[in-house]
Structure formats: structure tokens, C-alpha cells
Design a protein around this motif. Sequence first.
Motif, PDB file in Angstrom:
ATOM      1  N   ARG A 121      -3.456 -10.257  13.049  1.00 60.18           N
ATOM      2  CA  ARG A 121      -2.322  -9.485  12.548  1.00 60.18           C
ATOM      3  C   ARG A 121      -1.906  -8.395  13.527  1.00 60.18           C
ATOM      4  O   ARG A 121      -0.788  -7.908  13.500  1.00 60.18           O
ATOM      5  CB  ARG A 121      -2.666  -8.854  11.194  1.00 60.18           C
ATOM      6  N   ALA A 122      -2.818  -8.006  14.401  1.00 63.58           N
ATOM      7  CA  ALA A 122      -2.513  -6.977  15.395  1.00 63.58           C
ATOM      8  C   ALA A 122      -1.936  -7.591  16.671  1.00 63.58           C
ATOM      9  O   ALA A 122      -1.808  -6.922  17.687  1.00 63.58           O
ATOM     10  CB  ALA A 122      -3.771  -6.186  15.710  1.00 63.58           C
ATOM     11  N   GLY A 123      -1.608  -8.880  16.624  1.00 66.29           N
ATOM     12  CA  GLY A 123      -1.127  -9.565  17.818  1.00 66.29           C
ATOM     13  C   GLY A 123      -2.245 -10.388  18.423  1.00 66.29           C
ATOM     14  O   GLY A 123      -3.180 -10.805  17.743  1.00 66.29           O
ATOM     15  N   ARG A 124      -2.171 -10.629  19.739  1.00 67.49           N
ATOM     16  CA  ARG A 124      -3.197 -11.427  20.410  1.00 67.49           C
ATOM     17  C   ARG A 124      -4.546 -10.733  20.329  1.00 67.49           C
ATOM     18  O   ARG A 124      -4.648  -9.515  20.473  1.00 67.49           O
ATOM     19  CB  ARG A 124      -2.801 -11.615  21.885  1.00 67.49           C
ATOM     20  N   ASP A 125      -5.592 -11.519  20.099  1.00 63.37           N
ATOM     21  CA  ASP A 125      -6.953 -10.983  20.107  1.00 63.37           C
ATOM     22  C   ASP A 125      -7.290 -10.529  21.524  1.00 63.37           C
ATOM     23  O   ASP A 125      -7.274 -11.334  22.462  1.00 63.37           O
ATOM     24  CB  ASP A 125      -7.929 -12.071  19.639  1.00 63.37           C
ATOM     25  N   VAL A 126      -7.590  -9.242  21.700  1.00 66.08           N
ATOM     26  CA  VAL A 126      -7.888  -8.725  23.042  1.00 66.08           C
ATOM     27  C   VAL A 126      -9.156  -9.344  23.615  1.00 66.08           C
ATOM     28  O   VAL A 126      -9.389  -9.277  24.820  1.00 66.08           O
ATOM     29  CB  VAL A 126      -8.029  -7.184  23.045  1.00 66.08           C
ATOM     30  N   GLY A 127      -9.978  -9.947  22.752  1.00 65.03           N
ATOM     31  CA  GLY A 127     -11.213 -10.560  23.215  1.00 65.03           C
ATOM     32  C   GLY A 127     -11.062 -11.993  23.652  1.00 65.03           C
ATOM     33  O   GLY A 127     -12.055 -12.668  23.953  1.00 65.03           O
ATOM     34  N   ALA A 128      -9.830 -12.509  23.707  1.00 62.23           N
ATOM     35  CA  ALA A 128      -9.575 -13.878  24.144  1.00 62.23           C
ATOM     36  C   ALA A 128      -8.505 -13.861  25.237  1.00 62.23           C
ATOM     37  O   ALA A 128      -7.761 -12.896  25.398  1.00 62.23           O
ATOM     38  CB  ALA A 128      -9.113 -14.732  22.964  1.00 62.23           C
ATOM     39  N   TRP A 129      -8.422 -14.953  25.992  1.00 61.72           N
ATOM     40  CA  TRP A 129      -7.406 -15.058  27.041  1.00 61.72           C
ATOM     41  C   TRP A 129      -6.042 -15.360  26.427  1.00 61.72           C
ATOM     42  O   TRP A 129      -5.946 -16.142  25.477  1.00 61.72           O
ATOM     43  CB  TRP A 129      -7.745 -16.192  28.009  1.00 61.72           C
ATOM     44  N   GLU A 130      -5.001 -14.757  26.990  1.00 65.68           N
ATOM     45  CA  GLU A 130      -3.642 -15.177  26.668  1.00 65.68           C
ATOM     46  C   GLU A 130      -3.267 -16.359  27.545  1.00 65.68           C
ATOM     47  O   GLU A 130      -2.802 -17.389  27.079  1.00 65.68           O
ATOM     48  CB  GLU A 130      -2.664 -14.025  26.868  1.00 65.68           C
ATOM     49  N   ARG A 131      -3.540 -16.210  28.844  1.00 67.50           N
ATOM     50  CA  ARG A 131      -3.366 -17.308  29.798  1.00 67.50           C
ATOM     51  C   ARG A 131      -4.685 -17.487  30.528  1.00 67.50           C
ATOM     52  O   ARG A 131      -5.151 -16.565  31.199  1.00 67.50           O
ATOM     53  CB  ARG A 131      -2.260 -16.986  30.801  1.00 67.50           C
ATOM     54  N   THR A 132      -5.273 -18.636  30.405  1.00 63.66           N
ATOM     55  CA  THR A 132      -6.590 -18.857  31.005  1.00 63.66           C
ATOM     56  C   THR A 132      -6.472 -19.016  32.518  1.00 63.66           C
ATOM     57  O   THR A 132      -5.626 -19.755  33.007  1.00 63.66           O
ATOM     58  CB  THR A 132      -7.259 -20.113  30.417  1.00 63.66           C
ATOM     59  N   PRO A 133      -7.337 -18.336  33.278  1.00 62.17           N
ATOM     60  CA  PRO A 133      -7.335 -18.497  34.735  1.00 62.17           C
ATOM     61  C   PRO A 133      -7.984 -19.812  35.160  1.00 62.17           C
ATOM     62  O   PRO A 133      -8.599 -20.517  34.351  1.00 62.17           O
ATOM     63  CB  PRO A 133      -8.146 -17.297  35.219  1.00 62.17           C
ATOM     64  N   ALA A 134      -7.854 -20.123  36.443  1.00 60.45           N
ATOM     65  CA  ALA A 134      -8.305 -21.416  36.961  1.00 60.45           C
ATOM     66  C   ALA A 134      -9.796 -21.647  36.738  1.00 60.45           C
ATOM     67  O   ALA A 134     -10.218 -22.776  36.452  1.00 60.45           O
ATOM     68  CB  ALA A 134      -7.970 -21.514  38.451  1.00 60.45           C
ATOM     69  N   GLU A 135     -10.609 -20.592  36.860  1.00 58.38           N
ATOM     70  CA  GLU A 135     -12.060 -20.748  36.700  1.00 58.38           C
ATOM     71  C   GLU A 135     -12.408 -21.160  35.265  1.00 58.38           C
ATOM     72  O   GLU A 135     -13.334 -21.940  35.035  1.00 58.38           O
ATOM     73  CB  GLU A 135     -12.778 -19.446  37.048  1.00 58.38           C
ATOM     74  N   VAL A 136     -11.666 -20.624  34.302  1.00 54.95           N
ATOM     75  CA  VAL A 136     -11.882 -20.996  32.901  1.00 54.95           C
ATOM     76  C   VAL A 136     -11.468 -22.450  32.680  1.00 54.95           C
ATOM     77  O   VAL A 136     -12.179 -23.225  32.022  1.00 54.95           O
ATOM     78  CB  VAL A 136     -11.095 -20.060  31.964  1.00 54.95           C
ATOM     79  N   ASP A 137     -10.326 -22.826  33.240  1.00 56.00           N
ATOM     80  CA  ASP A 137      -9.847 -24.205  33.087  1.00 56.00           C
ATOM     81  C   ASP A 137     -10.863 -25.206  33.640  1.00 56.00           C
ATOM     82  O   ASP A 137     -11.143 -26.234  33.016  1.00 56.00           O
ATOM     83  CB  ASP A 137      -8.507 -24.382  33.812  1.00 56.00           C
ATOM     84  N   ALA A 138     -11.418 -24.903  34.805  1.00 53.98           N
ATOM     85  CA  ALA A 138     -12.395 -25.811  35.422  1.00 53.98           C
ATOM     86  C   ALA A 138     -13.662 -25.911  34.582  1.00 53.98           C
ATOM     87  O   ALA A 138     -14.209 -27.008  34.382  1.00 53.98           O
ATOM     88  CB  ALA A 138     -12.729 -25.328  36.831  1.00 53.98           C
ATOM     89  N   ALA A 139     -14.140 -24.778  34.071  1.00 52.46           N
ATOM     90  CA  ALA A 139     -15.349 -24.794  33.242  1.00 52.46           C
ATOM     91  C   ALA A 139     -15.106 -25.546  31.949  1.00 52.46           C
ATOM     92  O   ALA A 139     -15.975 -26.287  31.473  1.00 52.46           O
ATOM     93  CB  ALA A 139     -15.797 -23.361  32.950  1.00 52.46           C
ATOM     94  N   TRP A 140     -13.926 -25.380  31.360  1.00 53.37           N
ATOM     95  CA  TRP A 140     -13.622 -26.074  30.102  1.00 53.37           C
ATOM     96  C   TRP A 140     -13.527 -27.584  30.308  1.00 53.37           C
ATOM     97  O   TRP A 140     -13.947 -28.364  29.448  1.00 53.37           O
ATOM     98  CB  TRP A 140     -12.342 -25.525  29.474  1.00 53.37           C
ATOM     99  N   ARG A 141     -12.977 -28.021  31.449  1.00 52.57           N
ATOM    100  CA  ARG A 141     -12.910 -29.461  31.731  1.00 52.57           C
ATOM    101  C   ARG A 141     -14.305 -30.078  31.722  1.00 52.57           C
ATOM    102  O   ARG A 141     -14.504 -31.200  31.242  1.00 52.57           O
ATOM    103  CB  ARG A 141     -12.212 -29.715  33.071  1.00 52.57           C
ATOM    104  N   ALA A 142     -15.276 -29.350  32.250  1.00 50.42           N
ATOM    105  CA  ALA A 142     -16.649 -29.866  32.263  1.00 50.42           C
ATOM    106  C   ALA A 142     -17.244 -29.911  30.861  1.00 50.42           C
ATOM    107  O   ALA A 142     -18.071 -30.778  30.555  1.00 50.42           O
ATOM    108  CB  ALA A 142     -17.518 -28.991  33.168  1.00 50.42           C
ATOM    109  N   LEU A 143     -16.819 -28.997  29.990  1.00 56.43           N
ATOM    110  CA  LEU A 143     -17.359 -28.919  28.629  1.00 56.43           C
ATOM    111  C   LEU A 143     -16.637 -29.836  27.652  1.00 56.43           C
ATOM    112  O   LEU A 143     -17.187 -30.182  26.595  1.00 56.43           O
ATOM    113  CB  LEU A 143     -17.246 -27.475  28.120  1.00 56.43           C
TER     114      LEU A 143
END
Length: 410
Positions: A121-143
Motif C-alpha cells: 500500500r506504500a508503493g513498491r516494497d523497498v526490500g525488493a528490486w524494481e528493476r533487477t540488475p544483470a547479476e540477479v537475472d543470471a542467478a535467477w536463470r540458474a535457479l
Amino acid sequence: MRERKMDFQLLEVENGKPIKMWTSGVPVEDEARRQLMATASMPFIYRHIAVMPDVHLGKGSTIGSVIPTRGAIIPAAVGVDIGCGMIAARTTLTAKDLPDNLHRLRTAIEHAVPHGRTTPRAGRDVGAWERTPAEVDAAWRALLPGFNRITEKYPKLKNTNNYKHLGTLGTGNHFIEVCIDEEDRVWFMLHSGSRGVGNAIGNLFIELAQVDMREHLANLPDRDLAYFKEGSKHFDDYVEAVGWAQDYARRNRAVMMHHVVEAARSVIGKAFAADVEAVNCHHNYVQRETHFGADIFVTRKGAVSARKGELGIIPGSMGAKSYIVRGLGNEEAFCSCSHGAGRVMSRNEAKRRFTVEDQVRATAHVECRKDRDVIDEIPMAYKDIDRVMEAQRELVEVVHTLRQVVCVKG
């Protein structure tokens, strides 16, 4: 032949396995002892339970305990912060290379790594990514292949914080620190786990264990000791899911460490390496191991593997020392050590007892937040880390002693 003096205290349990406690000189709550005895009464405990000096009351099973089992796993003993642990990296920097203004360094790290939590309700959760960076994308592909296999069987796990939590810190006692060792060398260190998706996996399988055992819950010392027997309907699924969450947690810490290093490079006007020494270890997890000649499951709930020569991390509170340690391979402790100092009071009690002024005094030497929202993490809410280390001198040897100069809390 001279008998070797035991370095642990022995607690016998009627109709259960014994408990071996490396707690000399540190306080242990009566409630924690009762909880340990309840777990030790379960029929599948192997040989004994090993208790670390940071032991304190937990949900279902005691934090700071090593629970060896044959033919069964207790999901609540593993908990819901599956794979929570530490990563540390020594750099080629020394203390004199750090900027005089450490607030800039803390701010850079806070901008680089999502942390904390806000409601949708306060908008985007500050504890999560709005736009995931490349390192996150690569790690998620492996998972992703493993996640797809798990969610085919348990579709409700799709609707969790998973992809956008990867590479984020969380709240509570999770932290990122810049530390100085005994030779004035700079380290980066952080503490986090499998975030929202690990929490969802943990809670789902705790509920499933209780459903599977609904006819037997009345006979358990605690409903959170509900377990899966090897070969039962959900056992293999849990082993697969918990293994995936532990992999997520390890990758989560590695991605965050990358972003911490990059943030530091943006502030520190000097080239440096950050992989001179590195440790990445869980302290809330379960895995198959061999002990005393038997193939068993070892659940470490707030404990770190300390096989002979193996490196681990034992952090103090946000105002105390932390340690890089080397395992001594103490088989009586199932080759384990503590995961930190351990709390001496609840979060609510800390908030009731201490003030912001207390927090300011206790962390005067650290660049960190000093407000009401972090009082529950005040150093006085934790055991004395020096006594904790003394109590486990037969489990690990100290390799490096770290003191923090910057601390980021969720």
C-alpha cells in the motif's frame, strides 16, 4: 590411561537421547533447556543433540542446536529462514584507504542493496528490486529450473517474493558490515538467507508435516516437532525444496556481496580486489552427512559447519567483534560451532528496556542507524561474544578478529 576431561556439559533426558552442551560460562534459559529436552525425546534422534554457546529459545526447536536424525526431518527445526547464513570477503584495502566520511560509504551500500520492507500500500516494497540488475537475472536463470519443478507440485509457491528478492537483504538481524581485522585490513561481511520464497517454503512444509501427523499431534511434545518420515509422501519433496532454498540463499549472498563491492568502489578512490579470502556459509539448514560411521541428516538451527580446516563466520552484535574461524572437526559436536553471539532477551524486551540514547552509546564507534527501529538489535540484547568464543574453544580456532566500522540494517 588418563581420561580426557569433557569440554561439554551433559544433560540426560529421560526416554530420550542425551544433550551435549558447549555452554560453559554463558547463560542458558530454562525454556531453552526444556525445548532441547523435548526435541531430544523424538524417537529418530541419532546419538545426541549438540548445543552451541549461542543457544536460545526458538520456534519448534532451539536456536543454536545441532539435531542429527535418522529416517526423518523436522521442518520447523530447519525453520523458515532456510539457508540463512553469512558471507565475508577480505579486500586489499587497509583502514587508511577508507574515506573519512563513512556515512557516504554506508549510504552507497544502502542504495546498492535493497533492504528493509514496506507494505504494498506504500508503493513498491523497498526490500525488493524494481528493476533487477544483470547479476540477479543470471542467478535467477540458474535457479529457475529447480523452482519450476517445485512449483509444478506446489503452485501456491509461485505467488511469492522470489525473483525480485534475489540479491536483497531483508529485515531483523540481517546486516551488511564493513569491518577491520587485526592487521587493519578491510573486510566486507553480510548476513541473509532465502528471503520471501524460503519463508514460504518453510511455512508450507511445516503445515504439511502437521497435517500429515494430525492423528499424532497430541502425542508430540510440541506441534512444531511434526516431522516427515523418510519414504513418506512429502519427505522427498521437502528435501528437494529445502535444498533449492539453500542454493537460493547462497546465491543471494553472493549477489549482494558483488553489489557491496561495487558500491564501495564508487566511494573509495582506489582500485582494490575483494576476493583475497572469502567464506560463504549457511547456519539454518539441513543436509546429509556421515558421522560416527552412519549416514544421517544433520539440521543446524543457528549453527555452522566446522569440519577440520573448514572456514566459518561467527558474528557478534552490531557493536561487538566478529570472527573468521577454522573448524577443529570436533565429532562430538557433529563438527559444528555457534552462528553468532545469541540473544539474551526477546526483541520486545529489548525495545522495552533500552532507549535510542542507549543505542547511540553502544554503537558510538560504528557508522550505522541509531533510531527506535533498531533498538531490538542493540548489543546488550546479545550474549557476550568473548564468552561465547571461550565456550567453544574445542570446536573452532580464531583466524581473524573483525571490528565493524559501518553497519547497514534492514
